[in-house]
Design a protein around this motif. Structure first.
Motif, short mmCIF file in Angstrom:
data_model
loop_
_atom_site.label_atom_id
_atom_site.label_comp_id
_atom_site.label_asym_id
_atom_site.label_seq_id
_atom_site.Cartn_x
_atom_site.Cartn_y
_atom_site.Cartn_z
N VAL A 29 42.06 18.30 50.38
CA VAL A 29 41.26 19.52 50.57
C VAL A 29 40.28 19.58 49.40
N GLN A 30 39.12 18.97 49.59
CA GLN A 30 38.20 18.79 48.47
C GLN A 30 37.60 20.08 47.94
N ASN A 31 37.45 21.09 48.77
CA ASN A 31 36.87 22.33 48.24
C ASN A 31 37.79 23.00 47.22
N LEU A 32 39.06 22.61 47.17
CA LEU A 32 39.98 23.17 46.18
C LEU A 32 39.87 22.46 44.82
N ILE A 33 39.20 21.30 44.79
CA ILE A 33 39.03 20.59 43.52
C ILE A 33 37.57 20.46 43.10
N ASP A 34 36.65 20.96 43.91
CA ASP A 34 35.23 20.88 43.59
C ASP A 34 34.88 21.96 42.57
N LEU A 35 35.01 21.63 41.30
CA LEU A 35 34.79 22.59 40.23
C LEU A 35 33.30 22.95 40.12
N LEU A 36 33.02 24.23 40.21
CA LEU A 36 31.67 24.76 40.05
C LEU A 36 31.68 25.75 38.90
N GLY A 37 30.59 25.80 38.17
CA GLY A 37 30.49 26.75 37.08
C GLY A 37 29.10 27.36 37.03
N ALA A 38 29.05 28.60 36.60
CA ALA A 38 27.77 29.30 36.44
C ALA A 38 27.58 29.57 34.95
N GLY A 39 26.37 29.35 34.49
CA GLY A 39 26.07 29.61 33.08
C GLY A 39 26.22 31.08 32.73
N LYS A 40 26.32 31.36 31.46
CA LYS A 40 26.53 32.71 30.96
C LYS A 40 25.30 33.58 31.22
N VAL A 41 25.53 34.75 31.80
CA VAL A 41 24.49 35.75 32.00
C VAL A 41 24.76 36.86 31.00
N THR A 42 23.79 37.17 30.16
CA THR A 42 24.01 38.13 29.07
C THR A 42 23.19 39.40 29.24
N GLY A 43 23.57 40.39 28.47
CA GLY A 43 22.77 41.62 28.35
C GLY A 43 22.80 42.53 29.56
N LYS A 44 23.86 42.56 30.30
CA LYS A 44 23.93 43.44 31.47
C LYS A 44 24.59 44.76 31.09
N ASP A 45 24.05 45.85 31.61
CA ASP A 45 24.61 47.17 31.36
C ASP A 45 24.29 48.05 32.56
N LYS A 46 24.59 49.34 32.47
CA LYS A 46 24.38 50.23 33.62
C LYS A 46 22.91 50.34 34.01
N ASP A 47 22.00 50.09 33.07
CA ASP A 47 20.57 50.14 33.38
C ASP A 47 20.06 48.81 33.94
N HIS A 48 20.81 47.73 33.72
CA HIS A 48 20.45 46.39 34.19
C HIS A 48 21.69 45.73 34.79
N PRO A 49 22.15 46.25 35.95
CA PRO A 49 23.44 45.80 36.49
C PRO A 49 23.38 44.52 37.34
N GLN A 50 22.20 44.06 37.70
CA GLN A 50 22.12 42.89 38.58
C GLN A 50 22.51 41.62 37.81
N VAL A 51 23.46 40.88 38.37
CA VAL A 51 23.92 39.64 37.77
C VAL A 51 23.65 38.51 38.76
#
Length: 180
Positions: A29-51
């Motif tokens: 079951v390859q989708n269980l071992i296909d490691l994906l990662g997303a880079g760090k998204v910084t500076g989010k707060d209630k005024d800038h909530p979109q990630v």
């Protein structure tokens, strides 16, 4: 707030709480071992909530197109393909089509493919070893790359052609959503 993400999710991370364990020995079951990662998204707060998370493949894909050559027909190909572990008789068994005409695996990136082989075990014909480093574009395996091989199995030998491509995004430029 800062955000990072990975897939597939693991309930616990290593003894230090930060180490993600990768095991590619079971390719069923390859989708269980296909490691994906997303880079760090910084500076989010209630005024800038979109990630916006951009995921990339952290492992390597190997894809084989296996063809019958001199002295064989396609019915003879039903067998298995293995990447043996160094010094071992067994290793990673590729996910191989029932008719033996295709195989694939997700493996760890390596800086040098020296000592890496694909072993073709064809019933009633024999076992053939092919040294990965013999392919000019396979001197190393880079994360996020797909290594494509056309393998011709002859009764007495194996012939290989190869190419390298990036994995293509599965959903175009990405999608958005809200988690609640």
């Amino acid at each position: 707030r800062d955000f990072i993400a990975y897939y597939p999710w693991q309930k616990t991370l290593g003894t230090d709480g930060r180490t993600y364990t990768v095991d590619v020995t079971d390719q069923k079951v390859q989708n269980l071992i296909d490691l994906l990662g997303a880079g760090k998204v910084t500076g989010k707060d209630k005024d800038h909530p979109q990630v916006a998370l951009t995921f990339t493949h952290k492992l390597v894909k190997i894809a084989l197109d296996i063809q019958a050559g001199n002295g064989l027909d396609n019915t003879a190909l039903a067998g298995e393909v293995v990447i043996p572990e160094e010094g071992e008789e067994t290793g990673i068994e590729l996910l191989t089509a029932a008719d033996g005409t295709a195989a694939e695996a997700i493996v760890l990136p390596v800086g040098d493919t020296e000592g890496m082989y694909l072993v073709f075990d064809i019933p009633d014909v024999g076992t053939f070893n092919w040294r990965v480093k013999d392919a000019p574009k396979s001197q190393s395996f880079e994360a996020g790359k797909k290594y494509i091989y056309t393998i011709t199995v002859n009764r007495m030998s194996v012939e290989v052609e190869s190419s390298v491509t990036d994995w293509q995004p599965g959903n175009g430029e990405g999608e958005t959503g809200s988690a609640e």
